[in-house]
Design a protein around this motif. Structure first.
Motif: not given
Length: 416
Positions: A190-204, A207-218
């Motif tokens: 279960r502990s490994n599931l706290f890590e997300l790829n959200l912000g990686g978009t299509a292939v990681g 692309i099309n996801a600015p860093q400022k958006y990524i930092e805020n969404i988490y």
């Protein structure tokens, strides 16, 4: 006027995947909606989305999370496209409720390929937490039985044959210890599931996801979910690999390997009441037969066995689906998600009923247990140091042939 709030992509999925199975679990839909809510807040905060649109999307997400539009999420649990139909179903409903655009606004800075697996991780975190709590209760019930019967002797068996004398308390305590180790495995996976790829978009590669958006969404999603999620160091790895889901599934499979074994033990020990072992009495929960009056069946242990079969099959499915993904994307996400959520939901219920309806209420039949022990040859092992294995073996066989308890045979034969 269309009374539904889903759109054309959802309708296409109905004709493309008309499978006769259930729809996508709402648990997964809700976590996707939470991600859409967090994305809207993040996009609005960093100036990528008009604030009014952001507010409208958030409002729509809240209404959905209240359960008022459950009927709108209609895609089949099994679908091609790595779950794109599911993501679009959610996008379209939110868009129509908020009067925004499904792709331009609701799906801004996102892809099916980072949203869906992130949502599944959130589902797994929530459901595995419930499972661990139920496991704790089951472990406590076994520990109570261990204390209650800590000094009560019984016949141990190996290969279904009489072995030596032990006490019931130790047997129950061993079950408790086994389940504690199973719980630790689940907690570790279960502990490994706290890590997300959200912000990686299509292939990681984000692309099309600015860093400022990524930092805020988490930051925002952490508050919405109340989970200590964090950004992966390698989005591409989590986008292409489903090994974390495989690990959780394997831990469930191991748990139910043990639970099924314990359930089978209880079925054996409760067999009878006259023609079997009869050392344990299980509470009567329903009629055991429509034709044989008074019959009581071990229905809860039997259900545990069957859940174990389901989880074993799901585990194999998840591992095969993970293997058959290709290059940058875990394309078999839909069957992985459905199988894993099914296993978790079955696990939660099975552990709960095993605790409440079986272990808590079972009783040891002391008279039958003592009778089985006294009529066995379990005490023979205590003679081997004095008389030797070969001689004791002959004594046991003679007593067995004459159908006499070992103690009586030794006394009448004046062997010792």
């Amino acid at each position: 006027m269309n009374p539904n709030h889903f759109g054309p992509e959802t309708r296409k999925s109905l004709t493309n995947f008309p499978f006769p199975n259930h729809k996508v679990y709402l648990e997964l839909v809700y976590e996707i909606v939470k991600i859409k809510k967090a994305a809207a807040l993040s996009n609005a905060k960093v100036g990528l989305l008009e604030k009014e649109k952001g507010k409208s999307i958030v409002k729509a997400c809240n209404v959905i999370l209240d359960g008022k539009y459950d009927h709108e999420f209609i895609t089949s649990a099994i679908q091609g496209g790595a779950g794109t139909s599911l993501n679009m179903n959610v996008n379209e409903v939110i868009a129509n409720l908020s009067h925004t655009k499904a792709l331009k606004d609701v799906n801004k800075c996102q892809s099916t390929n980072d949203v869906n697996p992130s949502a599944l991780r959130l589902v797994c975190l929530n459901l595995s937490d419930l499972l661990i709590k139920n496991l704790d209760k089951l472990i406590i019930e076994f520990e109570k039985k261990a204390r209650t019967y800590k000094n009560f002797q019984k016949l141990a068996r190996t290969h279904m044959q009489d072995a030596i004398s032990i006490n019931f308390g130790d047997e129950f305590k061993s079950y408790s210890y086994t389940l504690k180790k199973d719980k630790e495995r689940i907690a570790k996976s279960r502990s490994n599931l706290f890590e997300l790829n959200l912000g990686g978009t299509a292939v990681g590669n984000s692309i099309n996801a600015p860093q400022k958006y990524i930092e805020n969404i988490y930051k925002i999603l952490k508050k919405i979910t109340n989970l200590e999620i964090y950004k992966s160091q390698n989005f591409m790895s989590l986008t292409s690999s489903s090994s974390d889901f495989c690990e959780l599934s394997s831990s469930l499979n191991i748990l139910f390997t043990d639970l099924s074994k314990i359930a089978t033990d209880l079925r054996f020990l409760s067999s009878g009441p006259k023609g079997g072992i009869g050392e344990i009495t299980l509470k009567e929960l329903q009629n055991g037969s429509s034709i044989m009056p008074g019959k009581v069946n071990p229905v809860i242990p039997e259900s545990i066995n069957q859940v174990a079969y389901i989880i074993s099959a799901n585990n194999e499915t998840i591992h095969q689906a993970a293997r058959d993904s290709s290059l940058e994307l875990s394309i078999m996400f839909p069957i992985i998600a459905d199988s894993l959520i099914t296993s978790l939901k079955f696990s939660i219920t099975a552990v709960e009923i095993f605790s409440k309806k079986c272990i808590k209420t079972l009783k040891v039949n002391k008279n039958k247990t003592t009778k089985n022990l006294n009529e066995s040859f379990a005490s023979a092992i205590y003679l081997t140091n004095e008389l030797g294995y070969a001689k004791v073996s002959k004594i046991v066989k003679k007593a067995l042939k004459q159908d006499k308890p070992l103690k009586n045979f030794i006394h009448t034969s004046r062997i010792v």
